[in-house]
Design an enzyme around this catalytic site. Structure first.
Site: not given
Ligand code: CO
Ligand code: ZN
Length: 326
Positions: A60, A193, A216
């Site tokens: 993201h 996100e 992530d």
């Molecule tokens: Co975050």
């Molecule tokens: Zn994140």
């Protein structure tokens, strides 16, 4: 790699305002992919064509931020939060708006117990002399993000917005290395996100991949009295088993572990008890999409000074490279 990360964390990109980040990434990878486009949600989707399976890799672009809700008669800005911003962590910090305007986050000094410091008892001071003056500089709905330059030292990077620009850096680097594979690879840089895994959902629906990975950050349990589990900084990328939004598909998890072992890439297993990732919305899109995740161990997530180890970042790139080659 530090240079790539720096360029990405310096871009302004709270949820819903990811255009600058998308621009930086486009410049980095457009000559390495067959197609690059953005969709109505602002997701940036880069495709490397192939005849095999469609593999979606998502990171993201958005970062947490503050949003102006009202401007008072003295020119102080009241704010709400965009994503998981801790009031305590924001106290005394500099924030910056898209136009470069800097503000200081402070609190009503009648607060005696700092635990009562909530956004509604806090404000942003931009040094305006009056309400009118403030309104010339900012408007209701304008967003600000934490300020500060990234630092690289001792093999670690300290910066705001490593969540998840470090994931974007991993995908951009992977795309630049152009791994040889028959599979069709979708490098997806998602939006929103931090406010509910939103961009990834529409991107997954439009792509309908055979499988997907979210790249992530994840918390570490290696700082004094941390309660965040077994993952440690510098011990390798973390292969997701579970977080609050997804239980990784067992076959994907297994394949990642095998790829790490066969290529002697250090890895850890991630069980994250608080927080989710884009895989959380991807895996329940359409008829269901087998999904998992590769996470970068990160200290102090959602603070102004998050910390990652560059070895973990490099090993995440290697692990993904091995994964898409299989
Ligand atoms: Co975050
Ligand atoms: Zn994140």
């Amino acid at each position: 790699m530090f240079k790539t990360i720096s360029k990405l964390v310096n871009a302004f990109g709270p949820s819903g305002c990811e255009k600058q980040v998308a621009g930086v990434i486009t410049n980095m990878i457009e000559d390495r992919v067959d197609e690059i486009r953005s969709d109505a949600m602002g997701n940036l989707i880069a495709v490397k064509r192939g005849s095999g399976k469609k593999i979606m890799l998502a990171a993201h672009m958005d970062e947490i931020g503050l949003i102006v809700t009202t401007i008072d008669e003295k020119g102080f800005l009241r704010f709400g939060t965009v994503g998981g911003v801790s009031p305590l962590i924001s106290l005394g910090q500099r924030v910056v708006f898209e136009n470069g305007l800097t503000g200081v986050v402070w609190y009503e000094e009648s607060i005696e117990n700092m635990k009562d410091a909530k956004p509604d008892k806090m404000y942003i001071d931009i040094g305006a002399r009056s309400e009118e003056h403030a309104k010339e500089l900012v408007g209701i709905g304008d967003m600000a993000v934490f300020a500060g330059q990234p630092v690289g030292q001792n093999g670690v990077v300290i910066s705001k917005a490593l969540d998840d620009r470090v994931g974007c850096a991993v995908l951009a680097e992977l795309a630049r290395r152009c791994p040889e594979t028959d599979h069709e690879i979708y490098y997806v840089f998602t939006t929103q996100e931090e406010v509910g895994l939103r961009g990834a959902r529409t991107a997954a629906y439009s792509i309908m991949p055979h499988l997907a990975l979210a790249i992530d950050v994840t918390r570490t349990g290696d700082t004094p009295k941390s309660k965040h589990g077994a993952v440690a900084l510098g011990k390798g990328p973390a292969i997701k088993v579970k977080d609050n939004s997804v239980i990784a598909h067992p076959k994907i998890r297994e394949k990642l572990v095998n790829c790490a072992r066969e290529n002697s890439i250090p890895y850890q297993l991630e069980v994250l008890e608080k927080g989710g990732t884009d895989a959380g919305s991807i895996h329940i899109t359409a008829g269901g999409i087998p999904s998992g995740g590769v996470s970068i161990p990160t200290r102090f997530i959602h603070s102004t000074a998050e910390m990652v180890d560059l070895k973990d970042v490099e090993n995440a790139v290697k692990l993904l490279e091995a994964f898409i080659k299989r």
